[in-house]
Scaffold this active site. Structure first.
Site, PDB file in Angstrom:
ATOM      1  CB  ILE A  56     -20.799  16.643  22.963  1.00  0.00           C
ATOM      2  CG1 ILE A  56     -19.019  17.417  23.322  1.00  0.00           C
ATOM      3  CG2 ILE A  56     -21.027  17.557  23.056  1.00  0.00           C
ATOM      4  CD1 ILE A  56     -19.341  18.535  22.005  1.00  0.00           C
ATOM      5  CG  HIS A  57     -24.170  13.251  20.608  1.00  0.00           C
ATOM      6  ND1 HIS A  57     -23.078  13.794  20.150  1.00  0.00           N
ATOM      7  CD2 HIS A  57     -25.338  13.418  20.104  1.00  0.00           C
ATOM      8  CE1 HIS A  57     -24.486  14.740  19.473  1.00  0.00           C
ATOM      9  NE2 HIS A  57     -24.905  14.353  19.467  1.00  0.00           N
ATOM     10  CD  GLU A  89      -7.321   8.599  -2.877  1.00  0.00           C
ATOM     11  OE1 GLU A  89      -8.565   8.101  -3.106  1.00  0.00           O
ATOM     12  OE2 GLU A  89      -6.807   9.094  -2.615  1.00  0.00           O
ATOM     13  CD1 TRP A 126      -6.533  -3.265   1.254  1.00  0.00           C
ATOM     14  CD2 TRP A 126      -8.583  -3.182   2.040  1.00  0.00           C
ATOM     15  NE1 TRP A 126      -6.487  -3.998   2.673  1.00  0.00           N
ATOM     16  CE2 TRP A 126      -7.444  -4.189   2.938  1.00  0.00           C
ATOM     17  CE3 TRP A 126      -9.762  -3.125   2.566  1.00  0.00           C
ATOM     18  CZ2 TRP A 126      -8.029  -5.241   3.776  1.00  0.00           C
ATOM     19  CZ3 TRP A 126      -9.861  -3.688   3.794  1.00  0.00           C
ATOM     20  CH2 TRP A 126      -9.236  -5.024   4.357  1.00  0.00           C
ATOM     21  CB  ILE A 127     -10.584  -1.718  -5.249  1.00  0.00           C
ATOM     22  CG1 ILE A 127      -9.001  -2.569  -5.196  1.00  0.00           C
ATOM     23  CG2 ILE A 127     -10.806  -0.433  -6.309  1.00  0.00           C
ATOM     24  CD1 ILE A 127      -8.018  -1.390  -4.678  1.00  0.00           C
ATOM     25  N   GLY A 181       0.703  -1.134  -0.498  1.00  0.00           N
ATOM     26  CA  GLY A 181       0.225   0.078  -0.083  1.00  0.00           C
ATOM     27  C   GLY A 181       1.099   1.371   0.021  1.00  0.00           C
ATOM     28  CB  SER A 182       2.857   3.225   3.000  1.00  0.00           C
ATOM     29  OG  SER A 182       1.573   3.047   3.525  1.00  0.00           O
TER      30      SER A 182
END
Lengths: 260, 345, 403
Positions: free
Chosen positions: C339-340, C365, C156-157, C131-132
């Protein structure tokens, strides 16, 4: 078919509307096309697509009131005109209807005028009827469907939403329609439309352009505009000996408070 | 110029709109402050009995126009007829309907005077009539007065003004008028049935049921249903029938909490809340709903909230204007009957 | 420096916002739960012209500028990340790469139907084992007369099973010393014999989307489908990422905004200790941070878009934007959950979905670690931008809008 749609520019309905010293303000909420008018524009465009012809959007407002017209153009109207003149500030429906009727007259040879059911600010829902009366054309309000329309035989048949049910009415053209939201689903502005609209130079018609000498001065005055008193949310518990007694009390309270 | 307060009596195929009597009642009150007579105006093909009813409900007299051109309501010929009658009046008051909105609008143009629909309040101060109406979807209120043009034309919101009970002993003159009426360019072809069911997001009144709807120990399910879960759902459905009946009488829609939907009591389309629809009706009646924050998120902007719940500590009562601590299975049907009496009587 | 957006930009943004809110939002929780893409999304985005927003009209697009692409992505991801992923792979990796590197013939055959939404495209670059470290991918392409034969697996397309074609980079020269110079990119129609594909389920986020794998077994691809020259594949792919990465940056900015808006609404409603929690300082701190980071992310992606409009190389600026916005969106979503309170932990509210969706963008990406390395190389001047044989064209309204 030559169609005119009258559109109004109003604050976004999500805006927090406040009033101070009789002046209404909506903060930085955007000004948009009156949501009901989108249905009118959509119907006009559909009729044009079916029958051929043109759709012109006209709006009465201050110099910078072009949002509603730009949206109408972006949806696909062929042209848009802003009627604006310092002398037209502070009119009530008597004056506005006279100006819009004059606008329709200036467009000329119009077969159909479309309005949204009401505007979300003033919410009177009378403009369609008043403009029709001034033009001497039939008014068809609360239209939920255009059943048929024929430019050559100059006839139209519509379905109207009354409280008592749906009513079918036929009429000659030219006529004035005001439409309800059951009539269609307004299209989004297309990107091409957006581009054309943002580039468009919208002409302004003044009272002299319209050829109206004197616009009817307002018959009404609005001495006070205010926010309704905030109702205390302290729950009023209704009690009684039986369900019937409680229900009777609750029903009476709700009617008393004009909730129903 | 007379100081007559005209009241237009709206009717559909001869049936008077009950709100017409409210308009007469409101006119009576104005006449008490302003002086002047309350004169009912009835237009149609044959309307003398409606005129008599108007007098029974408080009008001092009536003017009627009976013409075949008025057999079916069309705003244009009705406006032709009405404008002659109203020309010299002080005020012209309408009850609210689709018909009267068009009619009031056109008469205002004919007489070059002002018109204000949807009036919720009337007062007289120093001999001047002040009408209040909502603007910006009721977020603000506007007071309206007439400048120098008359008549002042108003349409009153339904049920905002009280009506007088009919009193057959009241008397008054019924005068027939024969104004010039142009034949309309439109024709009513027919009618089809009114829509069944109000959309949740548009409804002015919503009656909602929650988890508590299935909890009715007094109910016995039919013998065929033996599964515990099915019994629960059946009981809930009976409960929702009560909700539906109340909603129907009030002309409203049926809502539900997520708990009720998740439990299979009612389809998701009725769900009000964070997941589901966000609604803002004039009246929200929450039955058997505790009022957890995700439900509140869907209905907290309702104008008036009424809560009916067995648990007096339920959070919903903090938001409610009116509350009943009790069994919804008894209170809701009783409420339905109470409203039937008051609204349909 | 004019920081204003044009009226056209505002109308574009509003239109896309309305579409996403009206047509996608109502069904999004269910789609996310079912891990199935709403079948209406791609056709609608195609019909409305969103897929081709920044492609010239003569290639089937809408002729808007690169800023519009960013604004559209911000609005789409504010409703759900899966909508923006469509833009990233179809518009970014596929269409814009063809716009930059494609031949006139390829633009006619592939770019035009992509821009119109008649075909759906994706980018097939990553592999199970690489990947990288993109230079060392193992999928291979062997020249055979007038075609190439592809073998290997891509993983991973996004839109793997929904797309009609894919941009595929493979190793065509295994011998060359500099590994990155041995790669070549092709447009591959995914119905060619030898191609199999499948969906990957069980992802932490972007569940209402479609992610999968594509396997190539002796897939013959004609010479006319080669994008750029043999050996240019690394450059073509890095260009693809400059486009895709920009949409990720803009989208993540929208996600920060969505987390902020949800938090503001909830904090105003929820009471604790006698007042709305929006009155309490620790909550206010979270809201302020979200707002500040939204503004920063926004300025960064708009800067990248502006450079793209000007036809200037923007790898570094796009890297800043992607890196910052994606990290910030994960923070914002996580704080929104906080917060919720307990409600944030339930899928009744949107914020847990925002966090799960945000996490992926930190990885794909170009992982944020790769972004850091890129930024260091530029800072140390170890990396200089050399002109590419084919540059992304500067935006010219007249040229873009000519029919």
């Amino acid at each position: 078919m030559k169609i005119v749609v009258c559109v109004k520019q109003t604050p976004d309905t999500a805006a927090t509307v406040t009033v101070e010293n009789g002046v209404v303000s909506w903060g930085d909420a955007p000004l948009v096309i009156n949501p009901w008018d989108e249905y009118a524009v959509e119907e006009a465009l559909r009729i044009k697509e079916q029958q051929g012809g043109t759709v012109a959007a006209i709006s009465l407002g201050p110099e910078d009131a072009r949002e509603a017209l730009k949206h109408a153009l972006a949806m696909g109207c062929d042209e848009a005109v802003l009627i604006s003149d310092p002398s037209l500030a502070g009119l009530d429906s008597l004056g506005v209807s006279a100006v819009l009727a004059a606008g329709v007259g200036k467009v000329g040879d119009v077969d159909l005028v479309c309005f949204g059911r009401a505007s979300v600010d003033n919410d009177t829902g009378i403009m369609g009827s008043q403009v029709a009366r001034r033009l001497g054309w039939p008014a068809l309000t609360l239209v939920s469907k255009v059943v048929s329309i024929d430019g050559s035989s100059k006839t139209i048949e519509v379905e109207r939403m009354l409280e008592e049910g749906r009513q079918q009415v036929s009429s000659t053209l030219p006529a004035v329609l005001s439409v309800v939201k059951e009539i269609n689903e307004p299209r989004y502005p297309s990107f091409m439309g957006i581009r054309k609209a943002s580039k468009a130079e919208i002409p302004v018609w003044t009272t002299s352009d319209l050829g109206i000498g004197e616009v009817p001065s307002p018959a009404l005055a609005w001495p006070e505009i205010y926010a309704p008193a905030k109702v205390e949310t302290k729950c009023e518990f209704i009690e009684g000996d039986s369900a019937e007694a409680i229900a009777a009390k609750l029903a009476d309270r709700l009617l008393e408070e004009k909730v129903i | 110029m007379t100081n007559d307060i005209l009241v237009y009596i709206d009717h559909f195929k001869g049936d008077p709109l009950p709100a017409s009597w409210e308009a007469v009642g409101a006119a009576r009150k104005l006449a008490a402050d302003l002086g002047g007579s309350v004169v009912a105006v009835v237009l149609g093909a044959s309307v003398s009995d409606l005129a008599a009813a108007a007098i029974a409900h408080g009008a001092d007299g009536a003017r009627i126009v009976e013409d075949p051109l008025l057999a079916e309501f069309r705003p244009e010929p009705y406006a032709d007829a009405l404008k002659t009658i109203a020309a010299n009046a002080e005020m012209l008051i309408f009850p609210s309907s689709g018909r009267t909105r068009e009619l009031a609008a056109m008469v205002a143009v004919d007489l070059e005077t002002g018109v204000a629909p949807d009036v919720i309040e009337l007062e007289v101060i120093d001999g001047q009539v002040i009408a209040t109406r909502p603007i910006y979807a009721g977020k603000l209120l506007s007071k309206i007065v007439a400048r120098d043009k008359r008549p002042l034309i108003l349409a009153l919101r339904s049920r905002a003004f009280p009506k007088l009970d009919a009193d057959a002993s009241r008397s008054g003159d019924i005068v027939t008028v024969e104004p010039e009426i142009n034949a309309p360019k439109t024709e009513v072809k027919g009618y089809s049935d009114a829509e069944v069911g109000v959309s949740l997001t548009d409804a002015a009144v919503i009656v909602s049921g929650g988890r508590g709807i299935s909890n009715n120990p007094k109910l016995s399910p039919p013998a065929e249903i033996t599964d515990e879960k099915e019994i629960e759902v059946w009981k809930a459905q009976q409960g929702f029938k009560l909700i539906e009946a109340l909603a129907s009488v009030l002309g409203g829609a049926v809502g539900a909490s997520r708990a009720a939907v998740d439990a299979g009591y009612i389809p998701y389309a009725h769900q009000v809340g964070q997941t589901g629809k966000v609604v803002s009706p004039d009246l929200y009646i929450a039955c058997g709903i505790s009022g957890a924050i995700q439900h509140l998120a869907g209905m907290r902007t309702s104008k008036t909230i009424v809560a009916i719940n067995k648990d007096g500590d339920a959070p919903i009562f903090k938001l409610a204007r009116f509350g009943v601590v009790g069994d919804l299975h008894e209170v809701v049907p009783a409420l339905t009957e109470a409203f039937k009496e008051r609204l349909q009587g | 420096m004019d920081f204003g957006l044009s009226q056209e930009h505002e109308m574009v943004r509003r239109m896309v916002r309305d579409f996403a809110a009206k047509e996608v939002y109502p069904g999004i929780k269910e789609a996310d739960r079912n891990q199935e893409m709403d079948p209406q999304v791609l056709p609608r985005m195609g019909e409305l012209g969103i897929l081709g927003i920044c492609i010239p009209v003569r290639y089937g697009g809408q002729g808007m500028d690169y800023l519009s692409l960013g604004l559209v992505c911000e609005e789409l991801e504010a409703v759900d990340t899966t909508l923006r992923v469509v833009m990233s792979v179809h518009t970014g990796l596929a269409s814009m790469t063809l716009l930059q590197w494609g031949s006139e013939d390829q633009k006619r055959r592939f770019l035009t139907p992509l821009a119109k939404g008649e075909l759906i495209g994706c980018g097939a670059f990553s592999e199970p084992g690489a990947g990288s470290d993109f230079s060392h991918i193992s999928a291979a392409g062997k020249r055979k007369g007038d075609s190439y034969v592809l073998n290997g697996e891509k993983m991973w397309i996004s839109l793997a099973t929904k797309a009609d074609l894919a941009m595929v980079t493979v190793r065509t020269n295994p011998e060359i010393e500099k590994a990155s110079a041995g790669l070549t990119t092709f447009v591959v129609e995914l119905d060619r014999p030898g191609i199999t594909r499948g969906d990957i389920h069980g992802k932490l986020g972007v569940r209402a989307g479609s992610t999968g794998w594509i396997s190539f077994q002796d897939v013959e691809v004609p010479l006319e489908n080669r994008v750029g020259e043999e050996g240019e594949g690394f450059k073509v792919t890095m260009s693809a990422f400059d486009s895709g990465r920009y949409t990720v940056a803009a989208g993540a900015t929208g996600l920060i905004r969505a987390a902020l808006e949800a938090s503001l609404a909830y904090a105003r409603e929820r009471n604790a200790f006698g007042r709305p929690i929006s009155d309490h300082q620790l909550i206010r701190q979270k809201l302020a941070t979200m707002r500040r980071e939204y503004e920063i992310a926004r300025l960064l992606y708009l800067q990248a878009g502006w450079l793209k409009n000007a036809g200037e190389r923007n790898t570094l600026e796009t890297s800043f934007a992607k890196h910052f916005a994606t990290d910030a969106s994960f923070r914002a979503a996580s704080e929104a959950i906080q917060i919720h309170g307990a409600y944030g932990f339930s899928d009744e509210y949107d914020v847990e979905r925002y966090m799960r969706n945000a996490r992926g963008a930190m990885i794909y990406e170009g992982s944020n670690e790769i972004q850091t390395l890129i930024q260091a190389e530029y800072a140390l001047k170890e990396r200089q931008d050399k002109p590419l044989r084919m540059e992304m064209p500067a935006y010219d309204a007249e040229i873009w809008q000519a029919g």
